[in-house]
Design a protein around this motif. Structure first.
Motif, PDB file in Angstrom:
ATOM      1  N   ASN A  33       6.075   6.232  -2.134  1.00 36.07           N
ATOM      2  CA  ASN A  33       6.186   5.819  -0.730  1.00 36.07           C
ATOM      3  C   ASN A  33       6.178   7.031   0.194  1.00 36.07           C
ATOM      4  OD1 ASN A  33       6.282   3.103  -1.440  1.00 36.07           O
ATOM      5  ND2 ASN A  33       8.522   3.121  -1.701  1.00 36.07           N
ATOM      6  N   THR A  34       6.877   8.102  -0.249  1.00 32.44           N
ATOM      7  CA  THR A  34       6.899   9.333   0.573  1.00 32.44           C
ATOM      8  C   THR A  34       5.487   9.904   0.722  1.00 32.44           C
ATOM      9  OG1 THR A  34       9.137   9.784  -0.204  1.00 32.44           O
ATOM     10  CG2 THR A  34       7.921  11.606   0.787  1.00 32.44           C
ATOM     11  N   GLN A  35       4.736  10.002  -0.382  1.00 28.39           N
ATOM     12  CA  GLN A  35       3.374  10.541  -0.316  1.00 28.39           C
ATOM     13  C   GLN A  35       2.480   9.652   0.533  1.00 28.39           C
ATOM     14  OE1 GLN A  35       2.008  11.015  -4.319  1.00 28.39           O
ATOM     15  NE2 GLN A  35       3.364  12.791  -4.739  1.00 28.39           N
ATOM     16  N   ILE A  36       2.663   8.309   0.375  1.00 28.23           N
ATOM     17  CA  ILE A  36       1.851   7.399   1.193  1.00 28.23           C
ATOM     18  C   ILE A  36       2.156   7.598   2.652  1.00 28.23           C
ATOM     19  CG2 ILE A  36       1.513   4.964   1.759  1.00 28.23           C
ATOM     20  CD1 ILE A  36       1.887   4.338  -1.234  1.00 28.23           C
ATOM     21  N   SER A  37       3.456   7.770   2.973  1.00 29.90           N
ATOM     22  CA  SER A  37       3.841   7.992   4.379  1.00 29.90           C
ATOM     23  C   SER A  37       3.223   9.290   4.897  1.00 29.90           C
ATOM     24  CB  SER A  37       5.371   8.018   4.500  1.00 29.90           C
ATOM     25  OG  SER A  37       5.929   6.791   4.080  1.00 29.90           O
ATOM     26  N   GLU A  38       3.276  10.360   4.049  1.00 31.79           N
ATOM     27  CA  GLU A  38       2.698  11.646   4.480  1.00 31.79           C
ATOM     28  C   GLU A  38       1.194  11.522   4.675  1.00 31.79           C
ATOM     29  OE1 GLU A  38       3.828  14.446   1.562  1.00 31.79           O
ATOM     30  OE2 GLU A  38       5.926  14.583   2.236  1.00 31.79           O
ATOM     31  N   LEU A  39       0.514  10.869   3.725  1.00 30.05           N
ATOM     32  CA  LEU A  39      -0.938  10.717   3.860  1.00 30.05           C
ATOM     33  C   LEU A  39      -1.304   9.908   5.097  1.00 30.05           C
ATOM     34  CD1 LEU A  39      -1.962  10.038   0.129  1.00 30.05           C
ATOM     35  CD2 LEU A  39      -2.482  12.061   1.510  1.00 30.05           C
ATOM     36  N   MET A  40      -0.527   8.826   5.346  1.00 21.93           N
ATOM     37  CA  MET A  40      -0.816   8.023   6.531  1.00 21.93           C
ATOM     38  C   MET A  40      -0.591   8.828   7.801  1.00 21.93           C
ATOM     39  SD  MET A  40       0.793   4.304   5.439  1.00 21.93           S
ATOM     40  CE  MET A  40       0.340   3.563   6.997  1.00 21.93           C
ATOM     41  N   GLY A  41       0.505   9.672   7.785  1.00 20.23           N
ATOM     42  CA  GLY A  41       0.728  10.522   8.968  1.00 20.23           C
ATOM     43  C   GLY A  41      -0.396  11.514   9.167  1.00 20.23           C
TER      44      GLY A  41
END
Length: 281
Positions: A33-41
């Protein structure tokens, strides 16, 4: 009891492993979830930057289009003005065709005259340059003529002096060599006559003495020694005579070469130099 014990241990181990698996899955889920959040940002930031970039380009292009439209309008106005000026210029050109034709003819005539002028000017410059060169060559030739006259006078004086020296040297050398050759020849003839006389006397003495063969052999050896000494003396005299004759002939050849080098004919000597032959010739 053992089976129940190991069953409880197995159940406990399963519970621990299940708990550990759930914990690891929960951690993996959080990292995902953290990586997905970073990628989306990151994607949203990049998308915003690209959007702003293309918005700027669109705004600039719109500004440029508006500016080009204004320039096109200005150019159309200028084109209208230029069309009017063009019509006026065409009218003026029609009016100026006649004077222009006359002017062209005058220009052509003037160009022909200009070509002739340049040609005459170039010929004149070439003539002046050739005249300067000719004048310089004339001065050089005059100077060389004066130098050659001075050298000719000097060479004439040297020739006359050399001619006089040569005449005196020829006379002196001829006198000296003639006298020396005469002395050597007389000395040689005297020695030959003396040798013949001694041979005759020796023959008479041998015939009158009736010597023994040994004594006759001893006398013959002594006589041969004397004859060898006299023959050596004769050969030395002949060699001296040959050297003197060769020196005389070499001197004649040297003087003849010098006279030829100075342009003096050999017939101007007034006499024929005597050339001595070598002994035996």
């Amino acid at each position: 009891e053992m089976e129940a014990k190991y069953t409880r241990k197995m159940q406990t181990l399963r519970d621990e492993l299940d708990l550990r698996r759930k914990t690891e899955l929960h951690e993996l889920e959080e990292r995902k979830n953290t990586q997905i959040s970073e990628l989306m940002g990151n994607h949203e930031g990049a998308f915003g930057a690209i959007k702003n970039y293309y918005n700027d380009i669109t705004a600039k292009n719109l500004t440029l289009i508006n500016l080009l439209k204004e320039q096109v309008e200005d150019l159309k106005k200028k084109e209208t003005v230029l069309e009017k000026e063009k019509e006026e210029v065409l009218l003026q050109n029609k009016e100026l065709i006649g004077p222009l034709q006359e002017t062209k003819e005058q220009v052509a005539e003037l160009q022909k005259k200009l070509v002739h002028y340049y040609r005459d000017k170039e010929a004149l410059m070439n003539s002046k340059a050739h005249l300067k060169i000719t004048q310089k060559e004339l001065k050089d030739l005059q100077w060389e003529h004066e130098v050659l006259e001075q050298r000719f006078s000097k060479v004439q004086a040297e020739r006359d002096e050399l001619y006089q020296k040569f005449t005196r040297a020829i006379n002196e050398v001829q006198q000296k060599t003639g006298f020396k050759n005469l002395l050597l020849e007389r000395k040689l003839h005297g020695l030959l006559s003396l040798l013949e006389q001694k041979e005759v006397e020796l023959s008479e003495v041998v015939a009158a003495s009736n010597l023994s063969p040994s004594a006759l052999s001893l006398v013959s050896h002594k006589l041969e020694d004397v004859l060898n000494s006299k023959n050596a003396t004769i050969q030395d005299l002949q060699l001296q005579l040959a050297r003197v004759c060769k020196a005389h002939n070499d001197m004649l050849q040297t003087f003849e070469a010098k006279l030829t080098a100075f342009g003096i004919p050999l017939d101007n000597l007034g006499f024929q130099p005597l050339s001595f032959p070598f002994p035996g010739q």
